[in-house]
Design a protein around this motif. Structure first.
Motif, PDB file in Angstrom:
ATOM      1  N   GLN A 217      16.864 -29.207  36.121  1.00 50.19           N
ATOM      2  CA  GLN A 217      17.670 -29.156  34.906  1.00 50.19           C
ATOM      3  C   GLN A 217      18.886 -30.077  35.050  1.00 50.19           C
ATOM      4  O   GLN A 217      19.264 -30.781  34.110  1.00 50.19           O
ATOM      5  CB  GLN A 217      18.110 -27.720  34.611  1.00 50.19           C
ATOM      6  N   VAL A 218      19.484 -30.080  36.226  1.00 51.64           N
ATOM      7  CA  VAL A 218      20.623 -30.967  36.480  1.00 51.64           C
ATOM      8  C   VAL A 218      20.190 -32.421  36.330  1.00 51.64           C
ATOM      9  O   VAL A 218      20.912 -33.239  35.757  1.00 51.64           O
ATOM     10  CB  VAL A 218      21.226 -30.694  37.876  1.00 51.64           C
ATOM     11  N   LEU A 219      18.996 -32.757  36.827  1.00 49.02           N
ATOM     12  CA  LEU A 219      18.482 -34.124  36.663  1.00 49.02           C
ATOM     13  C   LEU A 219      18.465 -34.529  35.192  1.00 49.02           C
ATOM     14  O   LEU A 219      18.897 -35.622  34.839  1.00 49.02           O
ATOM     15  CB  LEU A 219      17.060 -34.236  37.212  1.00 49.02           C
ATOM     16  N   GLN A 220      17.950 -33.645  34.361  1.00 48.02           N
ATOM     17  CA  GLN A 220      17.835 -33.957  32.940  1.00 48.02           C
ATOM     18  C   GLN A 220      19.194 -34.086  32.262  1.00 48.02           C
ATOM     19  O   GLN A 220      19.349 -34.864  31.328  1.00 48.02           O
ATOM     20  CB  GLN A 220      17.007 -32.887  32.229  1.00 48.02           C
ATOM     21  N   GLN A 221      20.170 -33.328  32.734  1.00 48.12           N
ATOM     22  CA  GLN A 221      21.487 -33.338  32.096  1.00 48.12           C
ATOM     23  C   GLN A 221      22.380 -34.490  32.566  1.00 48.12           C
ATOM     24  O   GLN A 221      23.202 -34.975  31.808  1.00 48.12           O
ATOM     25  CB  GLN A 221      22.215 -32.018  32.376  1.00 48.12           C
ATOM     26  N   GLU A 222      22.220 -34.905  33.806  1.00 44.32           N
ATOM     27  CA  GLU A 222      23.188 -35.816  34.408  1.00 44.32           C
ATOM     28  C   GLU A 222      22.676 -37.239  34.654  1.00 44.32           C
ATOM     29  O   GLU A 222      23.475 -38.120  34.960  1.00 44.32           O
ATOM     30  CB  GLU A 222      23.685 -35.242  35.745  1.00 44.32           C
ATOM     31  N   TYR A 223      21.373 -37.466  34.546  1.00 49.45           N
ATOM     32  CA  TYR A 223      20.817 -38.767  34.933  1.00 49.45           C
ATOM     33  C   TYR A 223      19.969 -39.370  33.823  1.00 49.45           C
ATOM     34  O   TYR A 223      19.515 -38.675  32.926  1.00 49.45           O
ATOM     35  CB  TYR A 223      20.000 -38.623  36.227  1.00 49.45           C
ATOM     36  N   THR A 224      19.750 -40.666  33.933  1.00 47.67           N
ATOM     37  CA  THR A 224      18.930 -41.393  32.966  1.00 47.67           C
ATOM     38  C   THR A 224      17.817 -42.115  33.712  1.00 47.67           C
ATOM     39  O   THR A 224      17.876 -42.255  34.937  1.00 47.67           O
ATOM     40  CB  THR A 224      19.760 -42.437  32.191  1.00 47.67           C
ATOM     41  N   PRO A 225      16.833 -42.629  32.996  1.00 46.45           N
ATOM     42  CA  PRO A 225      15.773 -43.393  33.655  1.00 46.45           C
ATOM     43  C   PRO A 225      16.283 -44.639  34.390  1.00 46.45           C
ATOM     44  O   PRO A 225      15.592 -45.171  35.246  1.00 46.45           O
ATOM     45  CB  PRO A 225      14.838 -43.776  32.503  1.00 46.45           C
ATOM     46  N   ASN A 226      17.497 -45.080  34.094  1.00 44.38           N
ATOM     47  CA  ASN A 226      18.069 -46.229  34.796  1.00 44.38           C
ATOM     48  C   ASN A 226      18.579 -45.881  36.192  1.00 44.38           C
ATOM     49  O   ASN A 226      18.856 -46.781  36.986  1.00 44.38           O
ATOM     50  CB  ASN A 226      19.210 -46.846  33.980  1.00 44.38           C
ATOM     51  N   ASP A 227      18.746 -44.589  36.478  1.00 43.05           N
ATOM     52  CA  ASP A 227      19.197 -44.158  37.800  1.00 43.05           C
ATOM     53  C   ASP A 227      18.008 -44.089  38.750  1.00 43.05           C
ATOM     54  O   ASP A 227      16.892 -43.770  38.338  1.00 43.05           O
ATOM     55  CB  ASP A 227      19.858 -42.772  37.708  1.00 43.05           C
ATOM     56  N   LEU A 228      18.259 -44.369  40.014  1.00 44.80           N
ATOM     57  CA  LEU A 228      17.219 -44.262  41.033  1.00 44.80           C
ATOM     58  C   LEU A 228      17.226 -42.830  41.564  1.00 44.80           C
ATOM     59  O   LEU A 228      18.206 -42.390  42.167  1.00 44.80           O
ATOM     60  CB  LEU A 228      17.460 -45.251  42.171  1.00 44.80           C
ATOM     61  N   ILE A 229      16.139 -42.110  41.337  1.00 45.41           N
ATOM     62  CA  ILE A 229      16.034 -40.717  41.757  1.00 45.41           C
ATOM     63  C   ILE A 229      14.909 -40.586  42.772  1.00 45.41           C
ATOM     64  O   ILE A 229      13.737 -40.841  42.466  1.00 45.41           O
ATOM     65  CB  ILE A 229      15.769 -39.770  40.570  1.00 45.41           C
ATOM     66  N   LEU A 230      15.275 -40.173  43.987  1.00 44.14           N
ATOM     67  CA  LEU A 230      14.323 -39.841  45.041  1.00 44.14           C
ATOM     68  C   LEU A 230      14.443 -38.337  45.235  1.00 44.14           C
ATOM     69  O   LEU A 230      15.522 -37.838  45.562  1.00 44.14           O
ATOM     70  CB  LEU A 230      14.658 -40.563  46.345  1.00 44.14           C
ATOM     71  N   LEU A 231      13.354 -37.618  45.050  1.00 41.96           N
ATOM     72  CA  LEU A 231      13.386 -36.154  45.109  1.00 41.96           C
ATOM     73  C   LEU A 231      12.474 -35.678  46.224  1.00 41.96           C
ATOM     74  O   LEU A 231      11.289 -36.014  46.254  1.00 41.96           O
ATOM     75  CB  LEU A 231      12.931 -35.579  43.760  1.00 41.96           C
ATOM     76  N   LYS A 232      13.050 -34.914  47.140  1.00 45.97           N
ATOM     77  CA  LYS A 232      12.258 -34.304  48.214  1.00 45.97           C
ATOM     78  C   LYS A 232      12.256 -32.800  47.991  1.00 45.97           C
ATOM     79  O   LYS A 232      13.314 -32.184  47.881  1.00 45.97           O
ATOM     80  CB  LYS A 232      12.850 -34.622  49.584  1.00 45.97           C
ATOM     81  N   ILE A 233      11.066 -32.230  47.927  1.00 51.66           N
ATOM     82  CA  ILE A 233      10.930 -30.784  47.768  1.00 51.66           C
ATOM     83  C   ILE A 233      10.391 -30.234  49.076  1.00 51.66           C
ATOM     84  O   ILE A 233       9.233 -30.458  49.433  1.00 51.66           O
ATOM     85  CB  ILE A 233      10.003 -30.441  46.589  1.00 51.66           C
ATOM     86  N   ASP A 234      11.257 -29.541  49.810  1.00 50.17           N
ATOM     87  CA  ASP A 234      10.884 -28.994  51.118  1.00 50.17           C
ATOM     88  C   ASP A 234      11.832 -27.844  51.440  1.00 50.17           C
ATOM     89  O   ASP A 234      12.786 -28.010  52.180  1.00 50.17           O
ATOM     90  CB  ASP A 234      10.954 -30.085  52.188  1.00 50.17           C
TER      91      ASP A 234
ATOM     92  N   PHE B 129       6.815 -34.415  48.818  1.00 47.23           N
ATOM     93  CA  PHE B 129       6.467 -33.000  48.696  1.00 47.23           C
ATOM     94  C   PHE B 129       5.418 -32.643  49.739  1.00 47.23           C
ATOM     95  O   PHE B 129       4.375 -33.286  49.816  1.00 47.23           O
ATOM     96  CB  PHE B 129       5.942 -32.756  47.272  1.00 47.23           C
ATOM     97  N   GLU B 130       5.709 -31.618  50.526  1.00 46.95           N
ATOM     98  CA  GLU B 130       4.749 -31.126  51.513  1.00 46.95           C
ATOM     99  C   GLU B 130       3.945 -30.000  50.858  1.00 46.95           C
ATOM    100  O   GLU B 130       4.418 -28.873  50.742  1.00 46.95           O
ATOM    101  CB  GLU B 130       5.476 -30.608  52.763  1.00 46.95           C
ATOM    102  N   HIS B 131       2.753 -30.342  50.413  1.00 47.85           N
ATOM    103  CA  HIS B 131       1.879 -29.373  49.755  1.00 47.85           C
ATOM    104  C   HIS B 131       1.104 -28.630  50.846  1.00 47.85           C
ATOM    105  O   HIS B 131       0.288 -29.211  51.544  1.00 47.85           O
ATOM    106  CB  HIS B 131       0.921 -30.108  48.814  1.00 47.85           C
TER     107      HIS B 131
END
Length: 99
Positions: free
Chosen positions: A8-25, A55-57
């Protein structure tokens, strides 16, 4: 969703122009899978925001069962994992996994 949910924070604070690397662990396989399957894949607004996802599935894999993963934390198969990552990539998300 909870106001402190990082997606939710991603959607509120960032745009597609920002570089987002997301690690879920978080070492909670059920929660991790829910974030990916029930939130990221179900919310098209997130797709252009996440450039790379790590992401470690946790799936049933004989080689990992005795050492690193508890059998109760493993769900699905390697094929399920490949399909999940293929679906993420089809949404434009560079999705990466490890074992």
């Amino acid at each position: 969703t909870h106001p402190q949910n990082p997606l939710q924070v991603l959607q509120q604070e960032y745009t597609p122009n920002d570089l987002i690397l997301l690690k879920i662990d978080m070492d909670d396989p059920k929660l991790e899978l829910a974030l990916v399957r029930d939130q990221i894949l179900q919310q098209p607004a997130l797709w252009p925001l996440i450039d790379q996802l790590y992401f470690e599935h946790h799936v049933h894999m004989r080689e990992m069962a005795p050492s690193a993963w508890k059998p109760s934390s493993m769900g699905g198969t390697i094929l399920d994992s490949l399909q999940l990552f293929s679906e993420l990539r089809s949404k434009g998300i560079g999705a990466h996994f490890w074992v």
